[in-house]
Write an enzyme that holds these catalytic residues in place. Structure first.
Site, PDB file in Angstrom:
ATOM      1  N   GLU A  57       0.834  -1.203   0.000  1.00 18.27           N
ATOM      2  CA  GLU A  57       0.000   0.000   0.000  1.00 18.27           C
ATOM      3  C   GLU A  57       0.875   1.261   0.000  1.00 18.27           C
ATOM      4  O   GLU A  57       0.551   2.257  -0.641  1.00 18.27           O
ATOM      5  CB  GLU A  57      -0.911  -0.029   1.243  1.00 18.27           C
ATOM      6  CG  GLU A  57      -1.881   1.125   1.333  1.00 18.27           C
ATOM      7  CD  GLU A  57      -2.994   0.861   2.350  1.00 18.27           C
ATOM      8  OE1 GLU A  57      -2.957  -0.189   3.029  1.00 18.27           O
ATOM      9  OE2 GLU A  57      -3.889   1.702   2.444  1.00 18.27           O
ATOM     10  N   GLU A  67       2.306   1.803  -3.429  1.00 19.86           N
ATOM     11  CA  GLU A  67       1.248   2.361  -4.276  1.00 19.86           C
ATOM     12  C   GLU A  67       1.117   3.869  -4.038  1.00 19.86           C
ATOM     13  O   GLU A  67       1.063   4.664  -4.980  1.00 19.86           O
ATOM     14  CB  GLU A  67      -0.058   1.631  -3.905  1.00 19.86           C
ATOM     15  CG  GLU A  67      -1.248   1.947  -4.759  1.00 19.86           C
ATOM     16  CD  GLU A  67      -2.528   1.312  -4.186  1.00 19.86           C
ATOM     17  OE1 GLU A  67      -2.488   0.670  -3.112  1.00 19.86           O
ATOM     18  OE2 GLU A  67      -3.575   1.488  -4.821  1.00 19.86           O
ATOM     19  N   SER A  84      -7.057   2.231  -1.924  1.00 12.25           N
ATOM     20  CA  SER A  84      -5.846   1.466  -2.192  1.00 12.25           C
ATOM     21  C   SER A  84      -6.251   0.116  -2.749  1.00 12.25           C
ATOM     22  O   SER A  84      -7.209  -0.499  -2.271  1.00 12.25           O
ATOM     23  CB  SER A  84      -5.058   1.272  -0.899  1.00 12.25           C
ATOM     24  OG  SER A  84      -4.085   0.257  -1.085  1.00 12.25           O
ATOM     25  N   LYS A 126     -14.921  -9.063   9.404  1.00 14.50           N
ATOM     26  CA  LYS A 126     -13.941  -9.932   8.742  1.00 14.50           C
ATOM     27  C   LYS A 126     -14.590 -11.238   8.288  1.00 14.50           C
ATOM     28  O   LYS A 126     -14.130 -11.874   7.353  1.00 14.50           O
ATOM     29  CB  LYS A 126     -12.757 -10.220   9.674  1.00 14.50           C
ATOM     30  CG  LYS A 126     -11.801  -9.048   9.831  1.00 14.50           C
ATOM     31  CD  LYS A 126     -10.876  -8.876   8.630  1.00 14.50           C
ATOM     32  CE  LYS A 126     -10.124  -7.554   8.704  1.00 14.50           C
ATOM     33  NZ  LYS A 126      -9.420  -7.225   7.442  1.00 14.50           N
ATOM     34  N   GLU A 179     -15.845 -10.310   4.986  1.00 17.66           N
ATOM     35  CA  GLU A 179     -14.740 -10.119   4.038  1.00 17.66           C
ATOM     36  C   GLU A 179     -14.226 -11.467   3.516  1.00 17.66           C
ATOM     37  O   GLU A 179     -13.976 -11.632   2.324  1.00 17.66           O
ATOM     38  CB  GLU A 179     -13.604  -9.347   4.719  1.00 17.66           C
ATOM     39  CG  GLU A 179     -12.462  -8.971   3.783  1.00 17.66           C
ATOM     40  CD  GLU A 179     -11.275  -8.358   4.518  1.00 17.66           C
ATOM     41  OE1 GLU A 179     -10.891  -8.880   5.577  1.00 17.66           O
ATOM     42  OE2 GLU A 179     -10.735  -7.354   4.035  1.00 17.66           O
ATOM     43  N   GLU A 207     -13.787 -12.848  -4.566  1.00 16.99           N
ATOM     44  CA  GLU A 207     -12.500 -12.542  -5.208  1.00 16.99           C
ATOM     45  C   GLU A 207     -11.310 -12.991  -4.366  1.00 16.99           C
ATOM     46  O   GLU A 207     -10.191 -13.068  -4.865  1.00 16.99           O
ATOM     47  CB  GLU A 207     -12.374 -11.047  -5.528  1.00 16.99           C
ATOM     48  CG  GLU A 207     -12.439 -10.099  -4.358  1.00 16.99           C
ATOM     49  CD  GLU A 207     -13.865  -9.662  -4.029  1.00 16.99           C
ATOM     50  OE1 GLU A 207     -14.802 -10.462  -4.275  1.00 16.99           O
ATOM     51  OE2 GLU A 207     -14.042  -8.546  -3.516  1.00 16.99           O
ATOM     52  N   CYS A 230      -9.501  -0.973  15.588  1.00 15.96           N
ATOM     53  CA  CYS A 230      -9.800  -2.402  15.788  1.00 15.96           C
ATOM     54  C   CYS A 230      -9.776  -2.814  17.263  1.00 15.96           C
ATOM     55  O   CYS A 230     -10.409  -3.807  17.623  1.00 15.96           O
ATOM     56  CB  CYS A 230      -8.810  -3.264  15.034  1.00 15.96           C
ATOM     57  SG  CYS A 230      -8.444  -2.686  13.376  1.00 15.96           S
TER      58      CYS A 230
END
Lengths: 71, 419
Positions: free
Chosen positions: B139, B142, B189, B229, B232, B237, B393
């Site tokens: 990240e 990037e 990102s 999560k 997720e 994907e 978190c």
């Protein structure tokens, strides 16, 4: 009273625990994690390499355009 | 159901009708107004709007919202089948909270005992903190590419995505953006979250270099402070390892992360196996590189932590020198929106740039103005961290619930950390 405590106290104590973990770490920057460097050397090449893009990057979905697929 | 794809979990949080008093406390914490029902009547959660963040669950004074995805026994079965390499990927915030389930003080840092207890239970370890360091490399690279292109005028092969760049570690924030601000998606990102990187890595590099086993025998268990999560991990994907092996002649089909346990789920699992965290042998797997992490990786669990970790590395990559003072105090603490600027001299060109960053936690209360600026094209920032849960978190919806830790008897507004 003891029954009515402030949840913020828990957040602060847990956050302080992570900052202590950081302060005592041998390496404190991600680029100084030698095991990550070793993984790139042996396997993924370097950040943003084609293999890194394939395994470590993703795309997002415009969910406002998803119709009623389940119903 | 709208807003969900066929393979994805459609319901994670549900309100127990017998426990709900209709007090509306949950509505004060829900970032998307997904809780419906009149004051005094039993409430319900609308799964189309819900981010699965679990803030209603950890803040309900009656314990009415439930996490409906219980896979503790399934994980125990895999641990005992003798064939599976069961890998635990442990998030930063778990190590400062799971102790509460075993009578320790909140914030007690128990990394050694936690990993030791997991080892006793039969898990192999891939610390998600390692993957957080990996996430910063990806990240951060990037971001640096974008800064070099847009702010330092360096030519790129093709134009990178637009600035500001948003972090993409928080699955509730990603779902929020996908549902409610899709115009921001080009700004996200492209880096996966640390857990999703951990899953892809465990079933490729981990299988071949560390555990020396068939990738199809690797079962990855995320251990997370987070209910989102679970959602997720069900996104279709995230099957990159299977795709990787498919290209190399294996036909297997499996997700990168098989299941997710919350901090609460993990405590239940250990108790079912009669493992006492506080008496666990210290972790001993010093030759496992996937258990090593830096201080930058561990602070991901705090609001501002991803930003601080990213700036430590961005400083080094752009200037060629380590940051002198590693503690970036402007991005620490519980202010709702935190902003900072760090001036860097590019070692390549000698040009100076002030990298401007913002940190938002608590989508419900604090996100709006930051997003409006980006949509209007007048955001001053290069990089914006967003975490859904107040405090990050460490206060996730999968964390231990201390029944004394929250109250509706008090003015519940007053327990939001920035008020």
């Amino acid at each position: 009273t003891d029954l009515v405590q402030d949840r913020t106290k828990y957040i602060k104590l847990r956050a302080a625990g992570l900052y202590r973990d950081d302060a005592k770490a041998a390496a404190r920057q991600s680029h100084n994690n030698a095991a990550v460097g070793e993984m790139y050397k042996k396997f993924a090449g370097k950040p943003l390499s084609p293999l890194a893009e394939e395994l470590f990057h993703t795309r997002y979905v415009d969910r406002s355009k998803l119709g009623g697929m389940r119903s | 159901m709208q807003g969900l794809r066929p393979q994805e979990l459609a319901e994670i949080i549900a309100i127990d009708r017998k426990k709900c008093k209709g007090c509306d406390a949950c509505k004060a914490f829900c970032p998307t107004d997904a809780v419906t029902g009149k004051y005094g009547a039993v409430h319900r959660v609308d799964g189309e709007r819900c981010l699965f963040c679990g803030q209603c669950l950890v803040n309900c004074p009656f314990g009415a919202p439930q996490d409906t995805v219980d896979i503790v026994d399934k994980v125990i079965a895999r641990l005992k089948d003798g064939r599976t390499t069961v890998v635990a990927a442990i998030a930063p915030a778990v190590r400062v909270a799971v102790g509460e389930e075993f009578g320790l003080e909140p914030g007690a840092l128990v990394t050694g005992q936690l990993l030791g207890a997991l080892q006793t239970a039969g898990f192999k370890i891939l610390d998600t903190n390692f993957a957080a360091d990996l996430c910063i490399m990806e990240e951060g690279s990037e971001l640096i590419t974008k800064i070099r292109h847009y702010a330092l005028g360096e030519a790129a092969g093709h134009a990178p995505g637009p600035l500001p760049q948003f972090t993409s570690c928080c699955p509730a924030w990603v779902r929020y953006a996908e549902l409610y601000c899709p115009q921001l998606l080009p700004h996200m990102s492209s880096a996966k979250s640390p857990l999703m990187m951990a899953g892809a890595l465990a079933k490729t590099y981990g299988a071949t270099e560390v555990w020396r086993t068939n990738p199809e025998n690797v079962f990855v268990v995320g251990v997370m402070p987070c209910t989102a999560k679970k959602f997720e991990a069900s996104r279709p994907e995230f099957a990159s390892a299977a795709a990787y092996w498919h290209k190399r002649g294996s036909a297997g089909s499996y997700p990168d992360v098989d299941v997710v346990l919350t901090t609460r789920d993990l405590a239940r699992l250990l108790k079912k196996l009669n493992i006492n965290l506080t008496a666990a042998a210290e972790f001993s797997d010093a030759d496992n590189p996937l258990a090593r992490y830096s201080g930058a990786g561990t602070i991901f669990g705090n609001t501002g932590g991803v930003m601080e970790a990213a700036l430590r590395t961005a400083h080094f990559v752009i200037t060629g020198q380590e940051l002198a003072a590693l503690e970036l105090n402007p991005v620490r603490g519980l202010k709702g929106v935190k902003a900072a600027g760090v001036t860097l001299r590019d070692a390549k060109t000698g040009r100076e740039i002030t990298v401007k960053v913002a940190v938002v936690h608590g989508i419900k209360e604090n996100l709006g103005p930051i997003v409006d600026e980006v949509v209007a094209g007048r955001s001053p920032y290069h990089f914006i961290e967003v975490m859904n849960c107040p405090g990050g978190c460490v206060n996730g919806g999968g964390q231990p619930i201390n029944p004394m830790g929250t109250s509706w008897l008090d003015k519940y507004k007053a327990i939001l950390p920035w008020s």
